[in-house]
Design a protein around this motif. Structure first.
Motif, PDB file in Angstrom:
ATOM      1  N   VAL A  13     -31.771  39.129 -79.363  1.00 30.02           N
ATOM      2  CA  VAL A  13     -32.485  39.665 -80.501  1.00 30.02           C
ATOM      3  C   VAL A  13     -32.113  41.034 -80.507  1.00 30.02           C
ATOM      4  O   VAL A  13     -32.803  41.761 -79.853  1.00 30.02           O
ATOM      5  CB  VAL A  13     -33.883  39.291 -80.772  1.00 30.02           C
ATOM      6  N   MET A  14     -31.516  41.535 -81.682  1.00 31.17           N
ATOM      7  CA  MET A  14     -31.316  42.915 -81.862  1.00 31.17           C
ATOM      8  C   MET A  14     -31.945  43.357 -83.158  1.00 31.17           C
ATOM      9  O   MET A  14     -31.647  42.747 -84.173  1.00 31.17           O
ATOM     10  CB  MET A  14     -29.736  43.304 -81.725  1.00 31.17           C
ATOM     11  N   PHE A  15     -32.422  44.529 -83.247  1.00 29.81           N
ATOM     12  CA  PHE A  15     -33.090  44.925 -84.342  1.00 29.81           C
ATOM     13  C   PHE A  15     -32.935  46.317 -84.678  1.00 29.81           C
ATOM     14  O   PHE A  15     -33.230  47.188 -83.637  1.00 29.81           O
ATOM     15  CB  PHE A  15     -34.443  44.556 -84.586  1.00 29.81           C
ATOM     16  N   LEU A  35     -42.140  38.814 -79.926  1.00 30.35           N
ATOM     17  CA  LEU A  35     -40.939  38.651 -78.864  1.00 30.35           C
ATOM     18  C   LEU A  35     -41.629  38.408 -77.694  1.00 30.35           C
ATOM     19  O   LEU A  35     -41.129  37.654 -76.699  1.00 30.35           O
ATOM     20  CB  LEU A  35     -40.062  39.629 -79.139  1.00 30.35           C
ATOM     21  N   LYS A  36     -42.428  39.437 -77.038  1.00 29.16           N
ATOM     22  CA  LYS A  36     -42.983  39.282 -75.762  1.00 29.16           C
ATOM     23  C   LYS A  36     -43.766  38.007 -75.688  1.00 29.16           C
ATOM     24  O   LYS A  36     -43.637  37.503 -74.473  1.00 29.16           O
ATOM     25  CB  LYS A  36     -43.761  40.632 -75.539  1.00 29.16           C
ATOM     26  N   ARG A  37     -44.650  37.722 -76.666  1.00 24.55           N
ATOM     27  CA  ARG A  37     -45.230  36.457 -76.348  1.00 24.55           C
ATOM     28  C   ARG A  37     -44.603  35.277 -76.229  1.00 24.55           C
ATOM     29  O   ARG A  37     -44.863  34.250 -75.700  1.00 24.55           O
ATOM     30  CB  ARG A  37     -46.443  36.541 -77.621  1.00 24.55           C
ATOM     31  N   ASP A  38     -43.246  35.444 -77.085  1.00 20.69           N
ATOM     32  CA  ASP A  38     -42.460  34.183 -77.028  1.00 20.69           C
ATOM     33  C   ASP A  38     -41.674  34.142 -75.622  1.00 20.69           C
ATOM     34  O   ASP A  38     -40.618  33.289 -75.505  1.00 20.69           O
ATOM     35  CB  ASP A  38     -41.801  33.963 -78.103  1.00 20.69           C
ATOM     36  N   GLY A  39     -41.914  35.142 -74.774  1.00 21.17           N
ATOM     37  CA  GLY A  39     -40.986  35.162 -73.680  1.00 21.17           C
ATOM     38  C   GLY A  39     -39.732  35.831 -73.490  1.00 21.17           C
ATOM     39  O   GLY A  39     -39.105  36.022 -72.551  1.00 21.17           O
ATOM     40  N   PHE A  40     -39.503  36.626 -74.528  1.00 24.34           N
ATOM     41  CA  PHE A  40     -38.435  37.775 -74.598  1.00 24.34           C
ATOM     42  C   PHE A  40     -38.718  38.727 -73.553  1.00 24.34           C
ATOM     43  O   PHE A  40     -39.842  39.226 -73.625  1.00 24.34           O
ATOM     44  CB  PHE A  40     -38.119  38.205 -75.922  1.00 24.34           C
ATOM     45  N   TYR A  45     -33.500  49.414 -75.732  1.00 31.28           N
ATOM     46  CA  TYR A  45     -34.353  49.646 -76.785  1.00 31.28           C
ATOM     47  C   TYR A  45     -33.844  48.753 -77.933  1.00 31.28           C
ATOM     48  O   TYR A  45     -32.571  48.663 -78.340  1.00 31.28           O
ATOM     49  CB  TYR A  45     -34.117  51.178 -77.188  1.00 31.28           C
ATOM     50  N   SER A  46     -34.685  48.134 -78.651  1.00 33.37           N
ATOM     51  CA  SER A  46     -34.408  47.244 -79.698  1.00 33.37           C
ATOM     52  C   SER A  46     -33.458  45.973 -79.392  1.00 33.37           C
ATOM     53  O   SER A  46     -32.828  45.601 -80.152  1.00 33.37           O
ATOM     54  CB  SER A  46     -34.155  47.993 -80.973  1.00 33.37           C
ATOM     55  N   VAL A  47     -33.306  45.663 -78.174  1.00 35.11           N
ATOM     56  CA  VAL A  47     -32.425  44.682 -77.747  1.00 35.11           C
ATOM     57  C   VAL A  47     -33.465  43.602 -76.727  1.00 35.11           C
ATOM     58  O   VAL A  47     -33.691  44.139 -75.749  1.00 35.11           O
ATOM     59  CB  VAL A  47     -31.354  44.931 -77.147  1.00 35.11           C
ATOM     60  N   TYR A  48     -33.786  42.467 -77.219  1.00 34.75           N
ATOM     61  CA  TYR A  48     -34.545  41.419 -76.449  1.00 34.75           C
ATOM     62  C   TYR A  48     -33.763  40.560 -76.096  1.00 34.75           C
ATOM     63  O   TYR A  48     -33.060  40.023 -77.080  1.00 34.75           O
ATOM     64  CB  TYR A  48     -35.710  41.254 -77.181  1.00 34.75           C
ATOM     65  N   GLY A  49     -34.209  39.786 -74.839  1.00 28.02           N
ATOM     66  CA  GLY A  49     -33.333  38.589 -74.553  1.00 28.02           C
ATOM     67  C   GLY A  49     -34.369  37.436 -73.909  1.00 28.02           C
ATOM     68  O   GLY A  49     -35.410  37.858 -73.389  1.00 28.02           O
ATOM     69  N   ARG A  50     -33.912  36.137 -74.043  1.00 27.51           N
ATOM     70  CA  ARG A  50     -34.584  35.289 -73.608  1.00 27.51           C
ATOM     71  C   ARG A  50     -33.771  33.967 -72.941  1.00 27.51           C
ATOM     72  O   ARG A  50     -32.531  33.905 -73.694  1.00 27.51           O
ATOM     73  CB  ARG A  50     -35.652  34.564 -74.779  1.00 27.51           C
ATOM     74  N   HIS A  51     -34.221  33.519 -71.750  1.00 27.02           N
ATOM     75  CA  HIS A  51     -33.259  32.722 -71.114  1.00 27.02           C
ATOM     76  C   HIS A  51     -33.980  31.423 -71.633  1.00 27.02           C
ATOM     77  O   HIS A  51     -35.105  31.085 -71.607  1.00 27.02           O
ATOM     78  CB  HIS A  51     -33.316  32.466 -69.630  1.00 27.02           C
ATOM     79  N   CYS A  52     -33.070  30.359 -72.060  1.00 27.56           N
ATOM     80  CA  CYS A  52     -33.707  29.079 -72.398  1.00 27.56           C
ATOM     81  C   CYS A  52     -32.718  28.011 -71.528  1.00 27.56           C
ATOM     82  O   CYS A  52     -31.658  27.836 -71.383  1.00 27.56           O
ATOM     83  CB  CYS A  52     -33.182  28.769 -73.877  1.00 27.56           C
ATOM     84  N   PRO A  53     -33.437  26.803 -71.153  1.00 33.31           N
ATOM     85  CA  PRO A  53     -32.741  25.710 -70.363  1.00 33.31           C
ATOM     86  C   PRO A  53     -31.703  24.716 -71.088  1.00 33.31           C
ATOM     87  O   PRO A  53     -30.944  24.227 -70.656  1.00 33.31           O
ATOM     88  CB  PRO A  53     -33.864  24.952 -70.045  1.00 33.31           C
ATOM     89  N   ARG A  74     -33.442  45.444 -90.206  1.00 28.70           N
ATOM     90  CA  ARG A  74     -32.213  44.348 -89.714  1.00 28.70           C
ATOM     91  C   ARG A  74     -32.327  43.700 -88.692  1.00 28.70           C
ATOM     92  O   ARG A  74     -32.884  44.460 -87.741  1.00 28.70           O
ATOM     93  CB  ARG A  74     -30.748  45.212 -89.842  1.00 28.70           C
ATOM     94  N   VAL A  75     -32.205  42.430 -88.509  1.00 26.40           N
ATOM     95  CA  VAL A  75     -32.351  41.961 -87.368  1.00 26.40           C
ATOM     96  C   VAL A  75     -31.330  40.860 -87.003  1.00 26.40           C
ATOM     97  O   VAL A  75     -30.686  40.168 -88.027  1.00 26.40           O
ATOM     98  CB  VAL A  75     -33.837  40.759 -87.306  1.00 26.40           C
ATOM     99  N   ARG A  76     -30.641  40.649 -85.717  1.00 22.83           N
ATOM    100  CA  ARG A  76     -29.524  40.013 -85.435  1.00 22.83           C
ATOM    101  C   ARG A  76     -30.004  38.925 -84.409  1.00 22.83           C
ATOM    102  O   ARG A  76     -30.800  39.404 -83.323  1.00 22.83           O
ATOM    103  CB  ARG A  76     -28.347  40.793 -85.085  1.00 22.83           C
ATOM    104  N   ILE A  77     -29.721  37.537 -84.379  1.00 21.08           N
ATOM    105  CA  ILE A  77     -30.056  36.612 -83.322  1.00 21.08           C
ATOM    106  C   ILE A  77     -28.677  36.231 -82.796  1.00 21.08           C
ATOM    107  O   ILE A  77     -28.002  35.701 -83.710  1.00 21.08           O
ATOM    108  CB  ILE A  77     -30.773  35.882 -83.711  1.00 21.08           C
ATOM    109  N   LEU A  78     -28.392  36.365 -81.648  1.00 22.85           N
ATOM    110  CA  LEU A  78     -27.200  35.829 -81.140  1.00 22.85           C
ATOM    111  C   LEU A  78     -27.643  34.821 -79.845  1.00 22.85           C
ATOM    112  O   LEU A  78     -28.567  35.322 -79.003  1.00 22.85           O
ATOM    113  CB  LEU A  78     -26.182  36.807 -80.653  1.00 22.85           C
ATOM    114  N   SER A  79     -26.842  33.803 -79.720  1.00 17.57           N
ATOM    115  CA  SER A  79     -27.111  32.825 -78.738  1.00 17.57           C
ATOM    116  C   SER A  79     -25.725  32.752 -77.820  1.00 17.57           C
ATOM    117  O   SER A  79     -24.842  32.516 -78.546  1.00 17.57           O
ATOM    118  CB  SER A  79     -27.615  31.486 -79.071  1.00 17.57           C
TER     119      SER A  79
END
Length: 109
Positions: A13-15, A35-40, A45-53, A74-79
Motif C-alpha cells: 500500500v503506497m500513499f 494499516l498497522k492494526r491489519d498487520g501491515f 515512508y508511506s509504503v506499507y506491506g503485508r504478507h498473506c498466505p 492518493r492510495v495505490r494497492i499492489l499485490s
C-alpha cells in the motif's frame, strides 16, 4: 498444504495523503493506524506491506484497505507473489540489503 512462494502474496500500500490541516492530519494518522492494526508493516515512508498466505487472504486485506480509504489523497494497492517480492532490490545508501522476511505463519501438523 505446503507453502509455495508462487502462491503466497505480498500486498503493498503506497500513499500520498495531505497533512496541511488538522482534519487531514487526523485522517492520515487514522489510515496508518488501520494499516498497522491489519498487520501491515512500514517498508519505507508511506509504503506499507503485508504478507498473506494466499491470494484469497490478500483480497480480504485489500478490501479492508479500500473500506478505510481517506477522502483525499492518493492510495495505490499492489499485490505481488512472494517470488516476485523476493526479486526486489533494496538498498540502504549504496549498500544492498535483502527484502523483508514474511511473518511466520502458524502451522499445525
Amino acid at each position: 498444504m505446503e507453502i509455495n512462494s508462487y502462491r503466497t502474496m505480498w500486498i503493498l500500500v503506497m500513499f500520498d495523503l495531505p497533512v496541511k490541516t488538522p482534519v487531514a492530519r487526523q485522517s492520515y494518522v487514522e489510515f496508518r493506524r488501520m494499516l498497522k492494526r491489519d498487520g501491515f508493516s512500514m517498508l519505507q515512508y508511506s509504503v506499507y506491506g503485508r504478507h498473506c498466505p494466499s491470494d484469497e487472504n490478500a483480497q480480504v486485506h485489500m478490501a479492508r484497505v479500500e473500506a478505510y480509504l481517506p477522502l483525499e489523497g492518493r492510495v495505490r494497492i499492489l499485490s505481488v507473489t512472494e517470488k516476485q517480492f523476493e526479486r526486489m532490490r533494496c538498498f540502504l545508501g549504496k549498500m544492498r540489503k535483502p527484502p523483508e522476511e514474511p511473518t511466520q505463519q502458524l502451522s499445525f501438523f
